[in-house]
Design a protein around this motif. Structure first.
Motif, mmCIF file in Angstrom:
data_model
loop_
_atom_site.group_PDB
_atom_site.id
_atom_site.type_symbol
_atom_site.label_atom_id
_atom_site.label_comp_id
_atom_site.label_asym_id
_atom_site.label_seq_id
_atom_site.Cartn_x
_atom_site.Cartn_y
_atom_site.Cartn_z
ATOM 1 N N ILE A 42 23.569 30.891 20.673
ATOM 2 C CA ILE A 42 22.815 32.147 20.604
ATOM 3 C C ILE A 42 23.760 33.310 20.910
ATOM 4 C CG2 ILE A 42 20.812 33.419 21.497
ATOM 5 C CD1 ILE A 42 20.087 30.875 19.920
ATOM 6 N N LYS A 44 23.279 36.428 20.703
ATOM 7 C CA LYS A 44 22.667 37.580 21.378
ATOM 8 C C LYS A 44 22.529 37.357 22.882
ATOM 9 C CE LYS A 44 21.291 39.803 17.509
ATOM 10 N NZ LYS A 44 20.670 40.980 16.940
ATOM 11 N N ALA A 45 22.674 36.106 23.317
ATOM 12 C CA ALA A 45 22.636 35.834 24.754
ATOM 13 C C ALA A 45 24.065 35.919 25.287
ATOM 14 C CB ALA A 45 22.048 34.453 24.997
ATOM 15 N N LYS A 63 21.151 35.845 30.250
ATOM 16 C CA LYS A 63 21.361 37.272 29.989
ATOM 17 C C LYS A 63 21.851 37.899 31.277
ATOM 18 C CE LYS A 63 19.721 38.729 25.956
ATOM 19 N NZ LYS A 63 20.589 39.557 25.081
ATOM 20 N N GLN A 65 22.564 41.560 33.031
ATOM 21 C CA GLN A 65 22.332 42.996 32.885
ATOM 22 C C GLN A 65 22.441 43.688 34.236
ATOM 23 O OE1 GLN A 65 18.430 43.335 31.044
ATOM 24 N NE2 GLN A 65 19.101 42.300 29.197
ATOM 25 N N ASP A 138 16.912 31.820 31.327
ATOM 26 C CA ASP A 138 15.639 31.540 30.663
ATOM 27 C C ASP A 138 15.671 30.163 30.012
ATOM 28 O OD1 ASP A 138 13.677 33.814 30.801
ATOM 29 O OD2 ASP A 138 15.499 34.914 30.263
ATOM 30 N N ASP C 48 21.446 36.041 10.834
ATOM 31 C CA ASP C 48 21.534 35.787 12.272
ATOM 32 C C ASP C 48 20.179 35.477 12.921
ATOM 33 O OD1 ASP C 48 24.097 35.586 13.104
ATOM 34 O OD2 ASP C 48 24.371 37.710 13.574
ATOM 35 N N LYS C 50 17.352 33.025 13.969
ATOM 36 C CA LYS C 50 17.191 31.585 14.163
ATOM 37 C C LYS C 50 15.768 31.358 14.658
ATOM 38 C CE LYS C 50 22.005 31.177 15.608
ATOM 39 N NZ LYS C 50 22.906 30.086 15.358
ATOM 40 N N PHE C 83 15.896 35.518 25.501
ATOM 41 C CA PHE C 83 17.318 35.731 25.231
ATOM 42 C C PHE C 83 17.606 35.991 23.755
ATOM 43 C CE2 PHE C 83 16.257 31.200 25.793
ATOM 44 C CZ PHE C 83 16.423 30.750 24.493
ATOM 45 N N VAL C 85 17.087 38.641 21.912
ATOM 46 C CA VAL C 85 17.396 40.032 21.535
ATOM 47 C C VAL C 85 18.459 40.622 22.462
ATOM 48 C CG1 VAL C 85 15.297 40.732 20.335
ATOM 49 C CG2 VAL C 85 15.295 40.610 22.821
ATOM 50 N N GLU C 86 19.047 41.759 22.070
ATOM 51 C CA GLU C 86 20.132 42.386 22.849
ATOM 52 C C GLU C 86 19.731 42.566 24.314
ATOM 53 O OE1 GLU C 86 23.137 42.803 21.964
ATOM 54 O OE2 GLU C 86 22.988 42.608 19.782
ATOM 55 N N GLU C 87 18.631 43.284 24.535
ATOM 56 C CA GLU C 87 18.189 43.478 25.909
ATOM 57 C C GLU C 87 17.115 42.454 26.225
ATOM 58 O OE1 GLU C 87 16.526 46.956 28.880
ATOM 59 O OE2 GLU C 87 17.368 47.500 26.935
ATOM 60 N N LEU C 129 14.466 32.147 18.353
ATOM 61 C CA LEU C 129 15.549 31.866 19.301
ATOM 62 C C LEU C 129 16.616 32.954 19.240
ATOM 63 C CD1 LEU C 129 15.899 28.024 18.700
ATOM 64 C CD2 LEU C 129 14.625 29.196 20.500
ATOM 65 N N GLN C 130 16.767 33.548 18.065
ATOM 66 C CA GLN C 130 17.676 34.702 17.935
ATOM 67 C C GLN C 130 17.118 35.623 16.854
ATOM 68 O OE1 GLN C 130 22.000 34.755 18.627
ATOM 69 N NE2 GLN C 130 22.160 34.888 16.421
ATOM 70 N N ALA C 131 17.114 36.929 17.166
ATOM 71 C CA ALA C 131 16.496 37.911 16.272
ATOM 72 C C ALA C 131 17.537 38.855 15.707
ATOM 73 C CB ALA C 131 15.442 38.702 17.034
ATOM 74 N N ASP C 132 17.435 39.116 14.395
ATOM 75 C CA ASP C 132 18.334 40.085 13.778
ATOM 76 C C ASP C 132 17.661 40.747 12.574
ATOM 77 O OD1 ASP C 132 21.376 40.925 13.942
ATOM 78 O OD2 ASP C 132 20.837 40.804 11.822
ATOM 79 N N LYS C 176 19.866 43.689 10.999
ATOM 80 C CA LYS C 176 19.522 44.553 12.133
ATOM 81 C C LYS C 176 20.141 45.951 12.019
ATOM 82 C CE LYS C 176 17.554 45.194 16.105
ATOM 83 N NZ LYS C 176 16.082 45.260 16.096
#
Lengths: 259, 225, 254
Positions: A42, A44-45, A63, A65, A138, C48, C50, C83, C85-87, C129-132, C176
């Motif tokens: 992943i 993005k993680a 994550k 932050q 998570d 990207d 998933k 987890f 997304v970016e934030e 599981l992963q967003a774009d 994105k």
């Protein structure tokens, strides 16, 4: 969803096997299912791990932050662990906020990471009393075929060991690998009749009276335990489980975490 | 778009341009017969039909199935029959008369039963019966579950597969229409029987299976002795 | 990071930032039957994104008052992992995920033969599981394959993708970066016959641009449909005798 009552004929079969020293899938009592571990899937993680323990599948994302410290620990970073038993993973899971099973799972995973000192919380301080790194762990269960505890704990430490502190993104210097100082590994056994069975599958979990999870550190000491299910366990049985738990944890640590 | 040349079809695939050839597992749209299911298409008695590769058991009167008692409510046992619909076994549907306060003595929660579907109404209320001497409580042996769509394959043409298994394995085998299989015999034979049943489930869509299974059993039995 | 005020060029020599043509989809990876517990399942990557979809059912409805006497109900739950997304996203549903779940369910429901299973439920669960950009369309694509895998009777599969407007140009399947700075986004879902079951749009488009966007998205759905169909067919392609399956469908009384 309501659980289907297990057929007595199936329970009798498992019991009959146990008396012969066997398990339905042919494993020895102290043998784990095949483990596979992939990290960094992943993007993005900041750290991630996909664990397969037999058919049990768990994805853990980390994550990191910046945020505020707790007022009683102004110079320490924060670990927050959450587990989602999403309904995709089992006919017995329901949508909604985590129930007691999910919360217990998250707290046991958290305990291993926290009590082993795997993460030096003081090193995660940015500005004392104002800003520290918050590490979110998570746990996302994808397929529950038994022993979520061990799969989730393994996923958590593997994700942390490969995590990056994303400092550049917050103009706090260069990115650096999250320092990990110990490698806690959880091993779980159930008691069934008088036998102790490690890494139980869903059938074995449902016939067992008692379950014990033992989390050990790299030096072989114990950093967390949890007895669950409404059954008895003797002191002798605890020592027996701890002994084997240390061995299995060592093997897992060497094979999958290269420690 | 015509996918008639292939066996595996997905929902919506065109099977024929003759609407009169619409059979089981198909529907007609714009004059064409199309598949409703992900499964194996074939021609059967002038009709096109599709046998699904997966799916739940839907009870139909006359089916013999294996159930597990889930609860006892008033004068009914509530039976899980591996289906979206649970079955009701009324106290009067037993081979002998028993009193209401004896119900849990006769069939406990968790008991396995070989049982027949007596009636299914339009809202899928399922009535079961045990009033036949070939039906009854399963106290010995072992039960495995396969996908109900693979049951015809396990039985085979004219019972060819199942009879072969019974003969080669010295086991009593009962195949419930709901995908539950009961096996009774000595331990080694039951192990091999259940292993074989799972292979048949996995390879149900292939041909020449009976011969391959026969060969598999020969090899396994030789290794055993 | 790219600031909002910087003028970003989304095209170079007619290609997009990731090297795609305006009418090109991102790479797709798909796998069917990936979960042991579910009745049907599918893992899908679109660029990207998933996502993983599971189908449970038809099964009993709980709570019982939701039962319908003449048909199965369909439930769809779209959920993003914290987890993905970016934030970090707070776990659990929010207003957005409720809306996405509703329109996704309505995108699939028209092809499901709910009358075959009165008083039951077909549950569809999608985990991102992963967003774009494009998670709802990826979710619908995976869910459609998972429904077929579960043996649910359907009139057809459903395929889904979006078109967007970026830098004044209509493009297929925005990622994105394009979505963040884009001027419009039009996700659709449809049957292979072109019947549209999902349509959303946000941003600003002229009528001509809408037409162009729909044409592009439809062409994208057709390509996705072929990929969905192929993964299902290939799963059972190891037939040793493709000519006949009489034996495989032999039915006998016990």
């Amino acid at each position: 969803m309501s659980d289907v009552v297990m057929a007595e004929i199936r329970k009798d079969y498992l019991y009959h096997l146990m008396l012969k020293g066997e398990r339905a899938d042919g494993r020895a009592f102290d043998e784990y299912r095949e483990i596979s571990l992939e990290t960094g899937l992943i993007r993005k993680a900041d750290g991630s791990a996909l664990v397969r323990l037999g058919k049990t599948t768990v994805m853990v994302g980390v994550k990191i932050q910046p945020g505020e410290p707790f007022s009683d620990t102004p110079n320490k970073g924060v670990i927050i662990t959450n587990a989602e038993l999403v309904p995709l993973a089992s006919p017995n899971f329901e949508p909604g906020p985590p129930n007691e099973v999910g919360i217990e799972l998250a707290r046991v995973v958290d305990r291993g990471v926290r009590e082993s000192g795997a993460i030096d919380l003081e090193s995660l301080c940015i500005t004392p009393g104002e800003k520290v790194w918050i590490v979110f762990i998570d746990v996302h269960i994808l397929d529950d075929c038994g022993n979520l505890m061990d799969a989730s704990s393994l996923g958590a430490i593997a994700a942390l060991m490969t995590a990056t502190v994303p400092a550049a993104q917050y103009a706090l210097g260069e990115d650096y690998p999250l320092p990990v100082k110990d490698v806690p590994v959880a091993t779980t056994a159930v008691e069934f009749g008088d036998s102790v069975i490690f890494d139980p599958d869903t059938d074995e979990e449902s016939v067992a009276d008692t379950k014990l999870t033992v989390i050990t550190t790299a030096d072989g000491s114990i950093c967390g335990m949890q007895k669950s299910r409404p059954g008895f366990i003797s002191q002798d049985q605890i020592y027996r489980i701890v002994d084997i738990a240390c061995e299995r944890a060592k093997e897992i640590r060497e094979k999958f975490l290269e420690v | 778009m015509d996918r008639m040349d292939r066996n595996v079809v997905v929902p919506g695939d065109i099977l024929s341009d003759d609407p009169n050839r619409s059979g089981e597992g198909t529907y007609v749209k714009d004059g064409c017969v199309r598949s409703l299911l992900y499964g194996m298409a074939s021609s059967y008695k002038d009709k096109m039909r599709v046998i699904p590769l997966a799916g739940k058991y839907v009870p139909s009167p006359g089916d013999t199935v294996i159930g597990i008692v889930q609860d006892i409510v008033f004068s009914n046992w509530i039976i899980n029959i591996n289906s979206p619909y649970e079955g009701l076994l009324h106290i009067s549907e037993l081979p002998r008369k028993i009193e209401m306060n004896e119900m849990s003595k006769y069939l406990r929660i968790g008991s396995s039963v070989m049982i027949r579907v007596k009636d299914v109404d339009s809202t899928m209320k399922v009535e079961l019966t045990m009033n036949d001497r070939r039906l009854g409580i399963l106290t010995r042996g072992r039960v495995a579950e396969i996908n109900p769509t693979r049951v015809p394959r396990l039985i085979g043409k004219g019972g060819s597969m199942i009879n072969m298994l019974k003969k080669e394995l010295n086991c009593n085998i009962f195949v419930g229409q709901n995908g539950r299989i009961w096996v009774d015999g000595n331990d080694d034979d039951m192990d091999l029987a259940l292993k074989t049943v799972l292979i048949i489930e996995k390879e149900a869509h292939t041909t020449g299976l009976t011969d391959r299974i026969l060969e598999f059993l020969r090899v396994e039995k030789e290794a055993r002795s | 990071m790219i600031g909002m005020d910087e003028k970003l060029s989304f095209f170079k020599d007619g290609l997009r930032l990731d090297g795609r043509l305006p009418d090109e989809l991102r790479p797709i990876k798909v796998e069917v039957g990936v979960l042991a517990r579910a009745d049907g399942s599918c893992y899908m990557e679109m660029g990207d994104n998933k996502v993983i979809a599971a189908v449970y059912g038809p099964r009993e409805v709980h709570p019982r008052h939701l039962q319908e006497v003449t048909r199965a109900i369909v439930r769809y739950r779209y959920n993003m992992a914290s987890f993905s997304v970016e934030e970090r996203k707070r776990p659990g549903p929010d207003r957005r995920s409720y809306e996405v779940s509703k329109v996704s369910r309505e995108a699939l429901e028209p092809v499901i033969l709910t009358s075959y299973f009165p008083r039951s439920v077909v549950d569809v669960f999608v985990e991102v599981l992963q967003a774009d950009a494009g998670t709802r369309t990826a979710g619908i694509n995976a869910a459609s394959v998972a429904l077929a895998d579960a043996g649910i009777p359907m009139r057809s599969l459903i395929s889904s993708c979006a078109a967007g407007k970026v830098d004044g140009e209509i493009v297929l399947d925005p990622m994105k970066l394009e979505d963040n700075f884009g001027e419009a986004d039009v996700p659709i879902a449809m049957t292979p016959g072109g019947e549209i079951t999902l349509l959303q749009m946000d941003g600003r488009l002229s009528k001509e641009e809408l037409q162009r966007a729909l044409e592009l998205a439809k062409a994208g759905c057709q390509q996705i449909y072929e990929i969905q169909r192929k993964v299902l067919v290939d799963r059972y392609s190891h037939m040793d005798d493709a000519g006949s399956c009489d034996e495989a469908v032999a039915e006998e009384e016990i």
